[in-house]
Design a protein around this motif. Structure first.
Motif, PDB file in Angstrom:
ATOM      1  N   ALA A 192      89.996  20.967 -60.327  1.00 27.17           N
ATOM      2  CA  ALA A 192      89.508  22.339 -60.390  1.00 27.17           C
ATOM      3  C   ALA A 192      89.348  22.827 -58.955  1.00 27.17           C
ATOM      4  O   ALA A 192      88.462  22.389 -58.223  1.00 27.17           O
ATOM      5  N   VAL A 193      90.238  23.730 -58.549  1.00 31.13           N
ATOM      6  CA  VAL A 193      90.315  24.181 -57.162  1.00 31.13           C
ATOM      7  C   VAL A 193      89.790  25.612 -57.066  1.00 31.13           C
ATOM      8  O   VAL A 193      90.265  26.502 -57.780  1.00 31.13           O
ATOM      9  N   SER A 194      88.827  25.835 -56.191  1.00 33.29           N
ATOM     10  CA  SER A 194      88.314  27.183 -55.988  1.00 33.29           C
ATOM     11  C   SER A 194      89.383  28.044 -55.318  1.00 33.29           C
ATOM     12  O   SER A 194      90.051  27.607 -54.370  1.00 33.29           O
ATOM     13  N   THR A 195      89.532  29.267 -55.810  1.00 35.34           N
ATOM     14  CA  THR A 195      90.491  30.191 -55.200  1.00 35.34           C
ATOM     15  C   THR A 195      89.896  30.908 -53.995  1.00 35.34           C
ATOM     16  O   THR A 195      90.624  31.586 -53.262  1.00 35.34           O
ATOM     17  N   HIS A 196      88.604  30.745 -53.786  1.00 36.09           N
ATOM     18  CA  HIS A 196      87.916  31.470 -52.718  1.00 36.09           C
ATOM     19  C   HIS A 196      87.949  30.655 -51.425  1.00 36.09           C
ATOM     20  O   HIS A 196      86.915  30.261 -50.877  1.00 36.09           O
ATOM     21  N   GLN A 197      89.159  30.399 -50.957  1.00 39.27           N
ATOM     22  CA  GLN A 197      89.357  29.645 -49.724  1.00 39.27           C
ATOM     23  C   GLN A 197      90.760  29.948 -49.193  1.00 39.27           C
ATOM     24  O   GLN A 197      91.672  30.281 -49.960  1.00 39.27           O
ATOM     25  N   PRO A 198      90.954  29.831 -47.880  1.00 37.57           N
ATOM     26  CA  PRO A 198      92.258  30.172 -47.290  1.00 37.57           C
ATOM     27  C   PRO A 198      93.370  29.208 -47.679  1.00 37.57           C
ATOM     28  O   PRO A 198      94.550  29.552 -47.532  1.00 37.57           O
ATOM     29  N   GLY A 199      93.031  28.026 -48.183  1.00 39.17           N
ATOM     30  CA  GLY A 199      94.045  27.043 -48.543  1.00 39.17           C
ATOM     31  C   GLY A 199      94.778  27.343 -49.830  1.00 39.17           C
ATOM     32  O   GLY A 199      95.698  26.609 -50.219  1.00 39.17           O
ATOM     33  N   VAL A 200      94.387  28.400 -50.536  1.00 34.54           N
ATOM     34  CA  VAL A 200      95.038  28.792 -51.785  1.00 34.54           C
ATOM     35  C   VAL A 200      95.667  30.175 -51.585  1.00 34.54           C
ATOM     36  O   VAL A 200      94.965  31.137 -51.273  1.00 34.54           O
ATOM     37  N   VAL A 201      96.976  30.247 -51.762  1.00 35.82           N
ATOM     38  CA  VAL A 201      97.703  31.513 -51.634  1.00 35.82           C
ATOM     39  C   VAL A 201      98.479  31.742 -52.918  1.00 35.82           C
ATOM     40  O   VAL A 201      99.189  30.839 -53.390  1.00 35.82           O
ATOM     41  N   GLN A 202      98.343  32.958 -53.487  1.00 36.35           N
ATOM     42  CA  GLN A 202      98.981  33.255 -54.766  1.00 36.35           C
ATOM     43  C   GLN A 202      99.875  34.486 -54.652  1.00 36.35           C
ATOM     44  O   GLN A 202      99.564  35.417 -53.914  1.00 36.35           O
ATOM     45  N   GLN A 203     100.980  34.447 -55.398  1.00 36.84           N
ATOM     46  CA  GLN A 203     101.945  35.533 -55.351  1.00 36.84           C
ATOM     47  C   GLN A 203     102.253  36.019 -56.763  1.00 36.84           C
ATOM     48  O   GLN A 203     102.336  35.223 -57.690  1.00 36.84           O
ATOM     49  N   ASP A 204     102.472  37.313 -56.870  1.00 36.62           N
ATOM     50  CA  ASP A 204     102.875  37.909 -58.143  1.00 36.62           C
ATOM     51  C   ASP A 204     104.405  38.043 -58.128  1.00 36.62           C
ATOM     52  O   ASP A 204     104.945  39.141 -57.989  1.00 36.62           O
TER      53      ASP A 204
END
Length: 421
Positions: A192-204
């Motif tokens: 379970a990885v928090s999205t509130h960190q710079p290590g997670v980048v998401q694209q649409d």
């Protein structure tokens, strides 16, 4: 008007008391929001706008915690009750249902987990409105059975590194249900990885012709931090998960069917133009058009009834897991959940796709106008029906019925070792 068949399951074994929330009460709470979502769906479809607002409305109303037991502040809904709600949500906007698929699967996993302070913390997060996305599939030159996304230790912390596609709903989420492999012992895990960190980048960057606003794009993890207590061995995942994921597709399809039935009736009712070779001075009185709409209604009825019937074994599997005193009953419930969700997929996909085509038989060429976006129903249904290939599900059901071969509960996709091109 509520057209949903009432399918009730026994009270949750989390709580010996009957839940005060039956389906009508649950539905009444959320129907105003479903209507707001339906009122704005065409604009999102035309502009390909992601449903951040609708998902926020649902979060604020506690929709993400509808399966959480009442004593923990949730809605106390059974699995059948949840999927009745999801069918109604899908009628409003099927993209929103699919965007929440990963969230409810993670909630289900935590509900199946042994009682602990850590489990209770997750239930509190759900009640507070926190959402969980999904990131399991890897694309590219990945051999079937391999997992390139790795979780390892760096500077005394656990971190994830990798790239996922079909990250449905993650762009809306606070957490991501990440399927990965530990670098130290090669064990498959869920993180379970928090999205509130710079290590997670998401694209649409999902480019499908249907279900275009589910946020099902790429997610990239670069030394994304993970708390150790949020790393779960994959073998502890709830056993009926594959069936549960498939139930989401059935609910989504059934809701699309309801939207087709709603729109074809409204379009016929409002249409002024008639054909000279028709049967009435107003199309609403044309017996052949009435027949087409009646056939669509029957197809949708069968799809919804099948989708709801398929939820019952999953409820039995959930209860058997928590009671924990009859391993054979739990095993059979998990088999039933997998087989019945597969049977449902085989027929519901066909029923709703047929309804999406028949809609145009009732309306004629003007229904193809992009301003009406009626084509979205067929496109969305075709896209959902393409998940988890139907041909394999048919074979699995047949093998079970003929030979008693237990269905697979987990499967993967990747490069095979056969023909190279």
């Amino acid at each position: 008007m509520d057209r949903t068949p009432q399918v009730f399951a026994p009270p949750s074994v989390h709580d010996a008391r009957p839940s005060p929330y039956d389906h009508p009460a649950l539905a009444e709470k959320f129907r105003p929001i479903f209507q707001r979502i339906a009122d704005t769906v065409l604009e999102r479809e035309r502009t390909r706008t992601l449903p951040f607002e609708p998902i926020t409305w649902l979060k604020q109303a506690g929709f993400g915690a509808v399966r959480v037991p009442v004593e923990h502040g949730g809605g106390g809904a059974s699995i059948p009750q949840l999927f009745q709600l999801l069918i109604e949500l899908s009628e409003a906007d099927s993209n929103v249902t699919q965007a929440l698929r990963g969230h409810f699967a993670f909630v289900e996993d935590r509900l199946n987990a042994p009682a602990s302070a850590q489990r209770d913390l997750w239930l509190q997060r759900f009640v507070a409105g926190e959402l969980v996305g999904n990131a399991w599939s890897e694309v590219g030159s990945v051999a079937i059975g391999d997992v390139i996304t790795k979780v390892s230790q760096k500077d005394g912390e656990w971190v994830a590194n990798g790239r996922k596609f079909y990250s449905t709903g993650s762009i809306f989420a606070d957490w991501i249900d990440l399927y990965a492999r530990r670098a130290d012992n090669n064990a498959d895990i869920i993180a379970a990885v928090s999205t509130h960190q710079p290590g997670v980048v998401q694209q649409d960057d999902w480019d499908g012709f249907g279900q275009r606003t589910t946020g099902s794009g790429t997610s990239v993890y670069t030394d994304a931090k993970i708390a150790e207590e949020n790393i779960f061995p994959f073998e502890t995942r709830f056993k009926y998960q594959t069936a549960y994921y498939q139930l989401f597709h059935l609910a989504t399809l059934a809701g699309i069917g309801r939207a087709i039935e709603r729109d074809v009736a409204q379009q016929v009712r409002d249409r002024q133009r008639v054909y000279s070779n028709g049967n009435a001075s107003h199309v609403s009185q044309d017996a052949q058009i009435q027949q087409v709409v009646g056939q669509i209604s029957a197809l949708v009825y069968a799809a919804e009834a099948t989708a709801l019937r398929a939820t019952l074994p999953a409820q039995r599997a959930f209860e058997a897991r928590l009671q924990g005193d009859n391993a054979e009953a739990e095993r059979q419930a998990n088999i039933d959940a997998e087989i019945e969700s597969a049977q449902g997929q085989i027929v519901v996909s066909e029923l709703v796709l047929r309804a999406g085509t028949d809609l145009f038989n009732a309306l004629g060429a003007s229904a193809a106008s992009t301003s009406k976006s009626l084509d979205r129903h067929w496109r969305n249904a075709r896209t959902v029906a393409s998940h988890n290939p139907i041909v394999y599900k048919s074979r699995i059901v047949g093998d079970w019925r003929i030979n008693g071969t237990e269905p697979p509960y987990v499967w993967q996709i990747g490069n095979g070792t056969g023909r190279k091109v």
